[in-house]
Design a protein around this motif. Structure first.
Motif, mmCIF file in Angstrom:
data_model
loop_
_atom_site.group_PDB
_atom_site.id
_atom_site.type_symbol
_atom_site.label_atom_id
_atom_site.label_comp_id
_atom_site.label_asym_id
_atom_site.label_seq_id
_atom_site.Cartn_x
_atom_site.Cartn_y
_atom_site.Cartn_z
ATOM 1 N N ILE A 1 0.843 -1.194 0.000
ATOM 2 C CA ILE A 1 0.000 0.000 0.000
ATOM 3 C C ILE A 1 0.880 1.246 0.000
ATOM 4 C CG2 ILE A 1 -1.625 1.349 1.389
ATOM 5 C CD1 ILE A 1 -2.840 -1.391 2.243
ATOM 6 N N ARG A 2 1.906 1.260 0.844
ATOM 7 C CA ARG A 2 2.819 2.412 0.887
ATOM 8 C C ARG A 2 3.530 2.601 -0.448
ATOM 9 N NH1 ARG A 2 2.130 6.174 4.920
ATOM 10 N NH2 ARG A 2 1.779 5.071 6.823
ATOM 11 N N ARG A 3 3.962 1.511 -1.049
ATOM 12 C CA ARG A 3 4.650 1.622 -2.346
ATOM 13 C C ARG A 3 3.732 2.254 -3.390
ATOM 14 N NH1 ARG A 3 9.562 -1.193 -2.427
ATOM 15 N NH2 ARG A 3 9.665 -3.012 -1.091
ATOM 16 N N THR A 4 2.443 1.925 -3.318
ATOM 17 C CA THR A 4 1.490 2.473 -4.284
ATOM 18 C C THR A 4 1.122 3.914 -3.943
ATOM 19 O OG1 THR A 4 0.593 0.269 -4.656
ATOM 20 C CG2 THR A 4 -0.758 2.132 -5.342
ATOM 21 N N ALA A 5 0.761 4.128 -2.688
ATOM 22 C CA ALA A 5 0.271 5.451 -2.280
ATOM 23 C C ALA A 5 1.386 6.484 -2.117
ATOM 24 C CB ALA A 5 -0.503 5.331 -0.973
ATOM 25 N N ASP B 1 7.562 9.153 -2.058
ATOM 26 C CA ASP B 1 8.076 9.479 -0.725
ATOM 27 C C ASP B 1 8.926 8.325 -0.212
ATOM 28 O OD1 ASP B 1 8.576 10.171 1.894
ATOM 29 O OD2 ASP B 1 6.565 10.943 2.249
ATOM 30 N N THR B 2 10.219 8.409 -0.478
ATOM 31 C CA THR B 2 11.125 7.329 -0.101
ATOM 32 C C THR B 2 11.198 7.139 1.410
ATOM 33 O OG1 THR B 2 13.013 8.832 -0.168
ATOM 34 C CG2 THR B 2 12.534 7.595 -2.174
ATOM 35 N N GLN B 3 10.988 8.210 2.164
ATOM 36 C CA GLN B 3 11.026 8.112 3.625
ATOM 37 C C GLN B 3 9.901 7.217 4.144
ATOM 38 O OE1 GLN B 3 13.469 9.404 5.625
ATOM 39 N NE2 GLN B 3 13.268 11.620 5.654
ATOM 40 N N GLN B 4 8.687 7.395 3.619
ATOM 41 C CA GLN B 4 7.547 6.587 4.063
ATOM 42 C C GLN B 4 7.785 5.103 3.783
ATOM 43 O OE1 GLN B 4 4.835 7.241 5.764
ATOM 44 N NE2 GLN B 4 5.109 9.445 5.908
ATOM 45 N N ILE B 5 8.262 4.812 2.606
ATOM 46 C CA ILE B 5 8.526 3.413 2.248
ATOM 47 C C ILE B 5 9.639 2.860 3.137
ATOM 48 C CG2 ILE B 5 9.335 1.874 0.415
ATOM 49 C CD1 ILE B 5 7.968 3.883 -1.556
ATOM 50 N N GLY B 6 10.670 3.649 3.352
ATOM 51 C CA GLY B 6 11.769 3.210 4.207
ATOM 52 C C GLY B 6 11.324 2.907 5.624
#
Length: 129
Positions: free
Chosen positions: A3-7, A11-16
């Motif tokens: 979900i994070r990868r899609t949404a 934002d690399t920080q959120q995925i990280g």
């Protein structure tokens, strides 16, 4: 994570951050290889974020160091902890003391495992302070 990868694909920080959380869960389950992969990918996302990613990069590197310590890879664990501390000094006003304490404690554990009990105890005590 998907979900994070899609949404939050930009934002690399959120995925990280999600990858770090996933890595923590995998480590607790004993899935050290999967946890190492998650933390390493998280570190790459934080590097891509530039200066804003330094705080989180510190956490990802410390987490990787803990995995290497569990594996008995003391040199690698110490190198990762050193790299984490180096990055932490660049953002000290932002970092919580607990983040730095975990890295100092990791360094102490590595020194202890190498037979440097006095230095290991000193580093762990410093981390607890």
């Amino acid at each position: 994570l998907e979900i994070r990868r899609t949404a939050w694909s930009e934002d690399t920080q959120q995925i990280g951050r999600v990858l770090v959380s996933l890595g923590h869960a995998q480590r607790q389950l004993g899935e050290l290889e999967a946890a190492a992969v998650s933390h390493a990918e998280a570190a790459l996302h934080f590097v891509r974020a530039g200066r804003e990613g330094l705080e989180n990069l510190h956490v990802a590197l410390t987490s990787l160091g803990k995995i290497e310590l569990q594996r008995g890879e003391l040199e690698r664990a110490e190198a990762l902890a050193g790299a984490a501390l180096e990055r932490a000094t660049l953002v000290l006003p932002v970092l919580e003391h607990g983040d730095i304490a975990q890295t100092l404690f990791l360094l102490g554990q590595v020194r202890w495992a190498r037979g440097e009990e006095a230095r290991g105890e000193s580093l762990m005590a410093h981390g607890l302070e």
